[in-house]
Design an enzyme around this catalytic site. Structure first.
Site, PDB file in Angstrom:
ATOM      1  CD  GLU A 120      25.683 -40.003  14.650  1.00 37.94           C
ATOM      2  OE1 GLU A 120      24.701 -40.269  13.918  1.00 37.94           O
ATOM      3  OE2 GLU A 120      25.649 -39.119  15.529  1.00 37.94           O
ATOM      4  CB  THR A 130      26.783 -34.028  22.411  1.00 38.65           C
ATOM      5  OG1 THR A 130      26.682 -34.786  21.201  1.00 38.65           O
ATOM      6  CG2 THR A 130      26.996 -34.984  23.574  1.00 38.65           C
ATOM      7  CG  ASP A 168      -1.972  -1.043   1.213  1.00 40.19           C
ATOM      8  OD1 ASP A 168      -2.521  -1.255   0.128  1.00 40.19           O
ATOM      9  OD2 ASP A 168      -2.243  -1.644   2.256  1.00 40.19           O
TER      10      ASP A 168
END
Length: 889
Positions: free
Chosen positions: A680, A710, A337
């Protein structure tokens, strides 16, 4: 007669034409001057249903919770839990289920936000309505009104249904539908052709109110068929779509799921083939699933977005949906606007023009300014401030500054009639008593409406040229004219054409200055590759001047003077023009919806501002609906995604910059989380590929301790990282660009992950070989090497944690060197690293936790070895980034 409604063609899903001749409308509605009978009203209520805005059915909490529990990452963890129970490892199975439930509950609490726009609309309806039933006036619940009812309207009443006046007249406040703050006149009589339905002079609408007068009206639409219901229906149909981040996270989740399942299946078969017992093979499959699933990803993203929401709230932007923070970062078009957003909304009298002297000061200026100030309805509040339309306040203040102050009490005492501003006529007039027996009409309004009402011989051409010049300078222009009535003349009505044969006093130019910070904000938008369009109800020349003054449309600005008339083909053509910014002037809320739809169809990410009730559909439709916190309606705020507490365009740009920073930070902690998947997974691959001759270097519970214990705090701290230099000097990212791309996977899995895997496996084998282990030696409970094996798995676990520290420092930047942002500029990250090291020490050295997680105390030489891992991980990535910067220069 109930069945006769549909037999005669009046179907309950159709609304009769309210502008047809009144006898025909009454005949079509089967009603008369005495209204309906109670029995007929009851029958119609059964056909049409209650007169209320019906909300859409909301998704139940249980269904929402089930959706969270069926997320691809959650499904993987369910599978891992099932395998754990099959293998007889109940503790692990329950631990994984707890992780799934905690993640689902957290996501549900963060994301559960009901859509309230329709309920807010419903609050505009009154509880009771006065209706003529059985020929007698009575009060009935507003929800019991039906088409054909004859309602009675008086000053202060909230109108309960769309109706056509049959006798009398009122002044109606339509601001909740049109945004116009000044009440408009509504009179019984014939309608006008070719004008918007909200501007018809004989119609009133559900949810609006009568501010003055008395009238009777025949109801022609109730419930969802009213204008209020139409807005509610549009709001419900324009459902929000998932944000780019939501889509991408789900896509990545399915990718991870496919990789994890495939790896688990392949290596499960491999484990059995190389002679591993089934229990060990299942343990191996569970380990791969758990290692591949970044359990902390979803809560970390959610919390990072929540942090972004809090930061933006302090900067003046209230975000109602978490994922919208990320969507802001990909926004490439802003539809704004003008008044109050680009400008200060502080209208001031800036220029005068009179037929005698033009813009030069002259004796006619005083008469012009005083007449304009007298043709107002503003009032002074107890605190001394003016209350009313900002334009009229500017006229009254301007008169006072020019030493011709207007006292509202004296103005009203001499007033004989006031014809309020009519949006169809675009005029306002007052009739004042001057000398005894003499009356004077003062008219002000849009020049194109006032100039045709002048008597002959006046300088209309010169006035029009002056209008063009003032509007071109960014001013809102009003023409002021007067007419002296003959001695003894009665007060004329507007229908008797009080506004005719006028004499032009002059033109007033009102200026609402741009906010001083907007020009710099627009420049930042352009530097960032954003396009800014203005969608305003104001005059095209005025809006274009404001646009140019703040840098919008430089060098190519297109102005659509009557944007309501633009068709879809022309709109598509304009929006495809490269480097073009557009002013959509004289626009309606429907124009906003049309523009939002067109931009979405072109693949743009749209932020759209709005403040009125009927802006709600466009705010829903835009990717980011931006409502005004100060001047906006409740419905607009409910329908929006973001609320500006200061109504300031610059705040939108600040929010977009914050969105980009949040998106970059999401990518940073995804790199951080994904980098640990490789170290991992590698221990399980070594275990399987060696056929069990190498004992399992890492346990599943230790993986859970890493993923949920962690790594979480440092990941959250990366979500608070400051923006890298140049975040607003690059173009918006394509909406199709994934939050995870090939470069990120190469960096996390291939570089940081590989370096970390090599380091942690070095620590594992160092501990075993130091104890005299050889491949194939037993390490189970009761064997001489069992304690050394526990120490070795602990070294693997602690080594991954220390590699996390180096990864966290490396992930703080994507391209720049760490020295460019400073080593200590993120104290939260330093605190997160301190916590993960303390948490790891507790798991390694606290006897109760040693028993649960299968850890053992590490000797000093192992501690010194893994203490080298952080600088090695960070240093290798620093070299990689240095090489990339050098290659690109």
């Amino acid at each position: 007669m109930a069945d006769g409604l549909t037999d005669r063609g009046l179907a309950p899903d159709l609304v009769p034409d309210p502008l047809e001749p009144l006898p025909l409308l009454r005949r079509e509605l089967h009603t008369g001057p005495s209204g309906l009978s109670s029995r007929e009203a009851a029958r119609r209520l059964a056909v049409y249903g209650p007169n209320e805005v019906r909300p859409a059915a909301q998704t139940g909490v249980l269904r929402e919770l089930l959706r969270q529990l069926a997320h691809p990452l959650a499904l993987l963890l369910w599978a891992a839990a099932a395998l754990a129970f099959i293998a007889g490892i109940d503790v692990l199975g329950w631990a994984i289920i707890a992780v799934v439930l905690v993640n689902a509950a957290f996501a549900l609490v963060q994301e559960r936000q009901a859509e309230k726009a329709v309920e807010t609309l419903a609050r505009y309806l009154p509880a009771q309505a006065r209706v003529i039933r059985d020929g007698e006036p009575r009060h009935v619940p507003a929800r019991d009104l039906v088409p054909g009812d004859l309602i009675v309207l008086e000053e202060g009443d909230r109108i309960a249904a769309d109706a056509r006046l049959t006798e009398g007249g009122i002044e109606a406040d339509l601001s909740m539908l049109t945004g116009e703050s000044t009440p408009v006149e509504r009179l019984a009589g014939p309608g006008l052709q070719a004008v918007p339905v909200l501007q018809e002079p004989n119609l009133v609408f559900s949810g609006t109110s009568a501010t003055e007068g008395q009238a009777r009206a025949i109801v022609f639409a109730t419930g969802d068929h009213t204008q209020l219901g139409r807005i509610a229906a549009l709001s419900q149909r324009t459902r929000r779509e998932p944000s780019p981040l939501e889509k991408q996270v789900k896509k990545v989740a399915w990718l991870i799921a496919a990789v994890a399942v495939a790896m688990s299946a392949v290596f499960l078969v491999t484990g059995v083939a190389v002679g591993l017992p089934l229990t060990d093979s299942l343990m191996f499959a569970i380990g791969l699933l758990v290692a591949n699933v970044p359990e902390g990803l979803l809560p970390t993203i959610t919390l990072a977005l929540a942090v972004g929401v809090r930061v933006l709230a302090r900067q003046g932007a209230v975000i109602k949906r978490l994922s919208a923070v990320e969507t802001l970062g990909s926004t490439n078009v802003i539809c704004t606007d003008k008044t109050g957003t680009l400008t200060r909304n502080e209208m001031r009298l800036h220029a005068l023009w009179t037929p005698e002297h033009g813009t030069e000061p002259g004796p006619g200026d005083t008469a012009l300014v005083r007449a304009a100030a007298l043709c107002t309805t503003v009032a002074r509040e107890t605190d001394g401030q003016w209350h009313g339309d900002p334009t009229e306040i500017a006229l009254v203040d301007g008169a006072a500054q020019r030493a011709v102050p207007v006292d509202p009490a004296d103005r009203d005492a001499h007033g004989r009639a006031c014809f309020r501003f009519d949006p169809r006529l675009r005029l306002m007039s007052v009739v004042r008593a001057t000398d005894p027996g003499r009356l004077r009409v003062i008219t002000k309004g849009a020049p194109e409406a006032v100039l045709p009402l002048l008597t002959g011989g006046q300088p209309i051409r010169q006035a029009q040229d002056a209008v063009d010049a003032l509007a071109g300078a960014g001013m809102r222009v009003l023409a002021v004219a007067e007419r002296e009535l003959p001695d003894g003349a009665d007060v004329p009505s507007r229908r008797q054409q009080a506004e005719r044969e006028l004499r032009l006093l002059g033109l007033v130019g009102l200026y609402d200055p741009p906010r001083p910070e907007v020009a710099a904000a627009v420049e930042r938008c352009h530097q960032a590759g954003l396009t800014v369009h203005i969608v305003t109800g104001d005059n095209g020349a005025t809006a274009a001047a404001v646009a140019r003054s703040v840098g919008i449309g430089v060098p190519d600005l297109r102005v659509i003077a009557q944007s309501e008339a633009i068709d879809d083909h022309e709109l598509d053509h304009l929006l495809r023009l490269p480097g073009t910014e557009i002013v959509f002037a004289r626009s309606s809320p429907e124009t906003k919806l049309k523009v939002a739809d067109a931009l979405r169809a072109h693949g743009q990410i749209v932020a759209m501002t709005g403040d009125g009730v009927n802006d709600a559909p466009a705010l829903h439709r835009a990717h980011i609906g931006v409502a005004m916190g100060r001047s906006g309606t409740d419905v607009a705020r409910e329908a929006s995604t973001m609320i500006l507490t200061d109504d300031n365009f610059a705040t939108i740009v600040t929010a977009i910059e914050s969105g980009r920073r949040v998106y970059d930070n999401v990518r940073k902690f995804i790199v951080y989380i994904f980098a640990h998947l490789t170290p991992e997974v590698v221990p399980f691959l070594v275990f399987a590929l060696s056929g069990g001759t190498v004992p399992l270097p890492l346990t599943v519970l230790q993986i859970l301790a890493i993923d949920l214990g962690t790594e979480t705090l440092p990941a959250l701290a990366l979500g608070r990282e400051r923006a890298e230099p140049g975040v607003m000097a690059r173009p918006p990212r394509p909406s199709s660009q994934g939050v995870i791309n090939k470069d990120m996977l190469v960096r996390s899995w291939g570089w940081l992950g590989t370096v970390s895997a090599i380091l942690v496996m070095t620590a594992f084998f160092y501990v075993l070989w130091r104890a005299g282990w050889h491949p194939g030696d037993p390490t189970g409970p009761g064997t001489p090497l069992h304690h050394s094996y526990l120490t070795a798995t602990t070294a693997t676990f602690a080594g991954i944690v220390t590699c996390q520290v180096g990864t966290a420092m490396a992930a703080r930047t994507d391209h720049a060197a760490l020295r460019d942002i400073g080593l200590f500029t993120n104290p939260l990250l330093l605190a997160g690293i301190a916590f993960e090291l303390a948490f790891t020490a507790a798991l390694v050295y606290a006897p109760p936790l040693q028993h649960i997680f299968g850890t053992a105390a590490l000797p000093l030489d192992v501690v010194l070895l893994i203490a080298l891992f952080p600088p090695l991980v960070w240093g290798t990535d620093e070299i990689r980034r240095w090489a990339r910067r050098r290659h690109h220069t």
